[in-house]
Design a protein around this motif. Structure first.
Motif, PDB file in Angstrom:
ATOM      1  N   UNK A  19     -63.746  35.945  52.841  1.00 44.95           N
ATOM      2  CA  UNK A  19     -63.704  36.414  51.463  1.00 44.95           C
ATOM      3  C   UNK A  19     -64.604  35.513  50.617  1.00 44.95           C
ATOM      4  N   UNK A  20     -65.303  36.106  49.675  1.00 47.64           N
ATOM      5  CA  UNK A  20     -66.207  35.424  48.732  1.00 47.64           C
ATOM      6  C   UNK A  20     -67.561  35.059  49.336  1.00 47.64           C
ATOM      7  N   UNK A  21     -67.768  35.312  50.655  1.00 48.86           N
ATOM      8  CA  UNK A  21     -69.102  35.134  51.238  1.00 48.86           C
ATOM      9  C   UNK A  21     -70.044  36.185  50.648  1.00 48.86           C
ATOM     10  N   UNK A  22     -71.339  35.913  50.621  1.00 47.70           N
ATOM     11  CA  UNK A  22     -72.287  36.973  50.223  1.00 47.70           C
ATOM     12  C   UNK A  22     -72.215  38.117  51.233  1.00 47.70           C
ATOM     13  N   UNK A  25     -56.575  39.691  53.135  1.00 47.33           N
ATOM     14  CA  UNK A  25     -56.743  38.967  51.874  1.00 47.33           C
ATOM     15  C   UNK A  25     -55.866  37.727  51.938  1.00 47.33           C
ATOM     16  N   UNK A  26     -56.344  36.670  51.300  1.00 50.60           N
ATOM     17  CA  UNK A  26     -55.535  35.456  51.299  1.00 50.60           C
ATOM     18  C   UNK A  26     -54.734  35.394  50.013  1.00 50.60           C
ATOM     19  N   UNK A  27     -53.431  35.211  50.223  1.00 48.18           N
ATOM     20  CA  UNK A  27     -52.481  35.107  49.128  1.00 48.18           C
ATOM     21  C   UNK A  27     -51.815  33.754  49.266  1.00 48.18           C
ATOM     22  N   UNK A  28     -52.116  32.898  48.309  1.00 48.18           N
ATOM     23  CA  UNK A  28     -51.685  31.501  48.377  1.00 48.18           C
ATOM     24  C   UNK A  28     -52.197  30.906  49.681  1.00 48.18           C
ATOM     25  N   UNK A  29     -51.346  30.470  50.593  1.00 47.66           N
ATOM     26  CA  UNK A  29     -51.828  29.873  51.840  1.00 47.66           C
ATOM     27  C   UNK A  29     -51.675  30.799  53.038  1.00 47.66           C
ATOM     28  N   UNK A  38     -61.406  38.868  54.123  1.00 48.52           N
ATOM     29  CA  UNK A  38     -61.827  38.163  55.335  1.00 48.52           C
ATOM     30  C   UNK A  38     -61.686  39.127  56.507  1.00 48.52           C
ATOM     31  N   UNK A  39     -62.667  39.125  57.410  1.00 48.34           N
ATOM     32  CA  UNK A  39     -62.639  39.999  58.586  1.00 48.34           C
ATOM     33  C   UNK A  39     -62.419  39.141  59.829  1.00 48.34           C
ATOM     34  N   UNK A  40     -61.339  39.440  60.574  1.00 49.00           N
ATOM     35  CA  UNK A  40     -60.940  38.657  61.738  1.00 49.00           C
ATOM     36  C   UNK A  40     -60.786  39.566  62.956  1.00 49.00           C
ATOM     37  N   UNK A  41     -61.383  39.173  64.074  1.00 42.86           N
ATOM     38  CA  UNK A  41     -61.253  39.942  65.315  1.00 42.86           C
ATOM     39  C   UNK A  41     -59.845  39.717  65.877  1.00 42.86           C
ATOM     40  N   UNK A  42     -59.131  40.815  66.139  1.00 42.03           N
ATOM     41  CA  UNK A  42     -57.751  40.705  66.634  1.00 42.03           C
ATOM     42  C   UNK A  42     -57.592  41.194  68.071  1.00 42.03           C
ATOM     43  N   UNK A  43     -58.612  41.887  68.605  1.00 39.71           N
ATOM     44  CA  UNK A  43     -58.576  42.289  70.018  1.00 39.71           C
ATOM     45  C   UNK A  43     -59.115  41.128  70.857  1.00 39.71           C
ATOM     46  N   UNK A  44     -58.962  41.216  72.178  1.00 45.93           N
ATOM     47  CA  UNK A  44     -59.456  40.145  73.059  1.00 45.93           C
ATOM     48  C   UNK A  44     -60.938  39.875  72.828  1.00 45.93           C
ATOM     49  N   UNK A  45     -61.693  40.943  72.623  1.00 44.00           N
ATOM     50  CA  UNK A  45     -63.088  40.799  72.241  1.00 44.00           C
ATOM     51  C   UNK A  45     -63.486  42.031  71.436  1.00 44.00           C
TER      52      UNK A  45
END
Length: 171
Positions: free
Chosen positions: A55-58, A74-78, A106-113
């Motif tokens: 988040x907040x990256x160009x 999205x990040x909420x507090x911690x 924020x984009x996070x990979x959640x599968x093995x790959x």
């Protein structure tokens, strides 16, 4: 009879066009418009728990999921809260279609790959600058996407009995 002047595409190109048609932002484009993106596309492999962007990256690229799963958070507090799960045939990083945008999640990979196709922002802007029809079609799709998101947001808000004030969105 086939037009001898029409462009012929490789089998690989045709497969990519079929894949792109699954994705909201490309659904209105013809093959001759989609082909403009092909030279700029590159594949990247990601592993589980790898962050694609924060988040907040160009907003430097549009990502298309060929294989795997990515959670948008999205990040909420911690803590991070998943707002959407993205799978094969879907895209994320859509605000890279806009100029000077920053990531809203924020984009996070959640599968093995995950196998992702990356289209750099600067290439998208070059295509838009040289072909207003492509830009118009993709921006229409982006507007529809954002409209659907707003409808979901407001429905969720109504169902949550107003745990937050929508007015805060405009302050």
């Amino acid at each position: 009879m086939r037009n001898p002047f029409s462009k012929t595409y490789t089998e690989e190109d045709l497969k990519m066009f079929d894949f792109l048609r699954l994705i909201k932002f490309f659904e209105r484009l013809k093959n001759k418009e989609m082909v403009r993106f092909l030279p700029a596309m590159h594949q990247r492999k990601y592993k589980k728990d790898e962050v694609v962007f924060f988040s907040k990256d160009p907003s430097q690229a549009l990502y298309l999921v060929k294989k795997g799963q990515v959670n948008l958070m999205i990040d909420i507090k911690d803590n991070f809260e998943t707002i959407l799960e993205i799978n094969r045939g879907e895209a994320f990083g859509e605000n890279s279609l806009l100029e000077n945008a920053k990531r809203t999640y924020t984009a996070l990979v959640t599968s093995d790959d995950a196998d992702l196709i990356v289209i750099p922002h600067f290439v998208i802007q070059e295509i838009f600058d040289s072909n207003p029809k492509i830009k118009a079609k993709m921006m229409t799709s982006l507007s529809e996407y954002y409209n659907e998101n707003n409808q979901r947001l407001f429905r969720s808000y109504r169902e949550s009995f107003g745990f937050f004030s929508l007015r805060q969105m405009f302050e």
